[in-house]
Design a protein around this motif. Structure first.
Motif, PDB file in Angstrom:
ATOM      1  N   LEU A 117       0.833  -1.204   0.000  1.00  0.00           N
ATOM      2  CA  LEU A 117       0.000   0.000   0.000  1.00  0.00           C
ATOM      3  C   LEU A 117       0.867   1.253   0.000  1.00  0.00           C
ATOM      4  O   LEU A 117       0.572   2.229  -0.697  1.00  0.00           O
ATOM      5  N   ASN A 120       2.302   1.434  -3.514  1.00  0.00           N
ATOM      6  CA  ASN A 120       1.416   1.030  -4.606  1.00  0.00           C
ATOM      7  C   ASN A 120       2.115   0.007  -5.498  1.00  0.00           C
ATOM      8  O   ASN A 120       2.317   0.205  -6.699  1.00  0.00           O
ATOM      9  N   THR A 121       2.461  -1.096  -4.883  1.00  0.00           N
ATOM     10  CA  THR A 121       3.153  -2.187  -5.568  1.00  0.00           C
ATOM     11  C   THR A 121       2.376  -2.647  -6.802  1.00  0.00           C
ATOM     12  O   THR A 121       1.149  -2.757  -6.774  1.00  0.00           O
ATOM     13  N   GLU A 127      -1.889  -3.388 -10.072  1.00  0.00           N
ATOM     14  CA  GLU A 127      -1.405  -2.612  -8.931  1.00  0.00           C
ATOM     15  C   GLU A 127      -2.320  -2.875  -7.744  1.00  0.00           C
ATOM     16  O   GLU A 127      -3.517  -3.120  -7.908  1.00  0.00           O
ATOM     17  N   SER A 129      -3.474  -0.776  -5.762  1.00  0.00           N
ATOM     18  CA  SER A 129      -4.489   0.278  -5.661  1.00  0.00           C
ATOM     19  C   SER A 129      -5.810  -0.129  -6.309  1.00  0.00           C
ATOM     20  O   SER A 129      -6.880   0.351  -5.910  1.00  0.00           O
ATOM     21  N   PHE A 154      -3.186   7.471  -4.839  1.00  0.00           N
ATOM     22  CA  PHE A 154      -2.395   6.453  -5.521  1.00  0.00           C
ATOM     23  C   PHE A 154      -1.978   6.919  -6.912  1.00  0.00           C
ATOM     24  O   PHE A 154      -2.767   7.510  -7.653  1.00  0.00           O
ATOM     25  N   SER A 155      -0.726   6.651  -7.258  1.00  0.00           N
ATOM     26  CA  SER A 155      -0.229   6.820  -8.618  1.00  0.00           C
ATOM     27  C   SER A 155       0.921   5.829  -8.779  1.00  0.00           C
ATOM     28  O   SER A 155       1.115   4.961  -7.921  1.00  0.00           O
ATOM     29  N   TYR A 156       1.678   5.948  -9.830  1.00  0.00           N
ATOM     30  CA  TYR A 156       2.758   4.997 -10.095  1.00  0.00           C
ATOM     31  C   TYR A 156       3.762   4.978  -8.937  1.00  0.00           C
ATOM     32  O   TYR A 156       4.439   5.965  -8.675  1.00  0.00           O
ATOM     33  N   ARG A 157       3.816   3.871  -8.227  1.00  0.00           N
ATOM     34  CA  ARG A 157       4.714   3.631  -7.097  1.00  0.00           C
ATOM     35  C   ARG A 157       4.626   4.740  -6.049  1.00  0.00           C
ATOM     36  O   ARG A 157       5.621   5.131  -5.441  1.00  0.00           O
ATOM     37  N   SER A 159       1.872   6.728  -2.955  1.00  0.00           N
ATOM     38  CA  SER A 159       0.631   6.846  -2.194  1.00  0.00           C
ATOM     39  C   SER A 159       0.741   8.056  -1.278  1.00  0.00           C
ATOM     40  O   SER A 159       1.807   8.675  -1.159  1.00  0.00           O
TER      41      SER A 159
END
Length: 283
Positions: A117, A120-121, A127, A129, A154-157, A159
């Motif tokens: 979390l 945002n793996t 993902e 998310s 949440f976005s690319y990698r 939080s």
């Protein structure tokens, strides 16, 4: 609560040498009390779960709160309630048994749901998310809040936990029942096959070290800078996947920093791209 000394190689998947102080809460309520204790006494602390995306310098004064024992979870229809220390692999295994889809991307990822979390793996176009319903957090004043998925930035990698002082206590995930129960296992196994053929899973690593820059791939840039196989001490840029650093034996934090700095410098010089870490570096 008593602080103990622990080997870094026992706390992280990178298996580097060194020692740190840890505090291990016995349950999720004690975890909550511990966070409040550190906040009220204004003492610094860090959280560590599976240690799959974490590089730690040895002999830090800052203690680590170890969440790996906080592993209670419950499936209820399409929902899963999980404490911060539950391993992704456990949740995926249980989802496969039930024919529940949404976590197939996580196969082979050794981290916990709390770490997933936080960053945002994701992998294989999935993902965490996409599965999150809500997260219960402890704020910097020691109060509990429940945040919905849309509150978590949440976005690319990334939080909200990267910029706000909040600590994950537990979460609710929402999964979907697959049309055929076998579909979940089959998709997971396809992802695992891809992972085995493209990633250095036989060596201790910390996963992909750098975020992909917009419109490109960090691994491609590192490879094009002729850095595959570059090594200092026990740390080597993987010959299989240039986005990974692997521990080929006896690696230290200083080895890691030397390789990391060389990669960042050479990619910047050759392509004018500033690589950003995907992992957490605690020094």
């Amino acid at each position: 609560m008593e602080e103990k000394e622990a080997e870094i190689c026992d706390l992280t998947t990178f298996k580097m040498s060194g020692k740190v102080k840890i505090v291990k809460p016995r349950d999720i309520l004690q975890f909550e009390e511990l966070i409040r204790y550190f906040l009220e006494s204004k003492k610094d602390f860090k959280i560590i779960g599976g240690g799959s995306n974490t590089v730690i310098k040895s002999n830090l004064e800052t203690p680590f709160v170890l969440t790996s024992g906080l592993n209670n979870f419950k499936f209820d229809e399409k929902y899963v309630v999980a404490e911060n220390g539950v391993k992704l692999s456990v949740l995926l295994s249980e989802a496969i048994k039930r024919g529940m889809s949404g976590l197939e991307f996580s196969i082979g990822i050794p981290g916990t749901i709390g770490g997933a979390l936080y960053m945002n793996t994701g992998a294989f176009d999935g993902e965490i998310s996409k599965c999150v319903e809500s997260v219960e957090v402890i704020d910097e004043n020691g109060r509990l809040h429940e945040l919905n998925a849309e509150d978590l930035d949440f976005s690319y990698r990334h939080s909200i936990f990267h910029q706000k002082r909040m600590w994950i206590k537990k979460c609710v995930l929402k999964l979907d029942f697959a049309q055929r129960k076998e579909d979940v296992l089959e998709k997971s196994l396809r992802n695992w096959s891809r992972k085995r053929s493209t990633q250095p899973i036989t060596f201790p690593s910390v996963g992909c070290v750098f975020k992909n820059p917009p419109g490109d791939y960090a691994a491609r840039l590192i490879d094009a800078a002729n850095l595959k196989g570059y090594r200092v001490g026990g740390i080597e840029v993987s010959k299989l996947h240039a986005g990974f650093f692997v521990n080929v034996g006896g690696a230290t934090f200083e080895d890691f920093k030397a390789v990391y700095s060389e990669v960042v410098t050479r990619v910047k010089e050759k392509f004018s791209v500033d690589l950003e870490p995907e992992i957490t570096i605690v020094s």
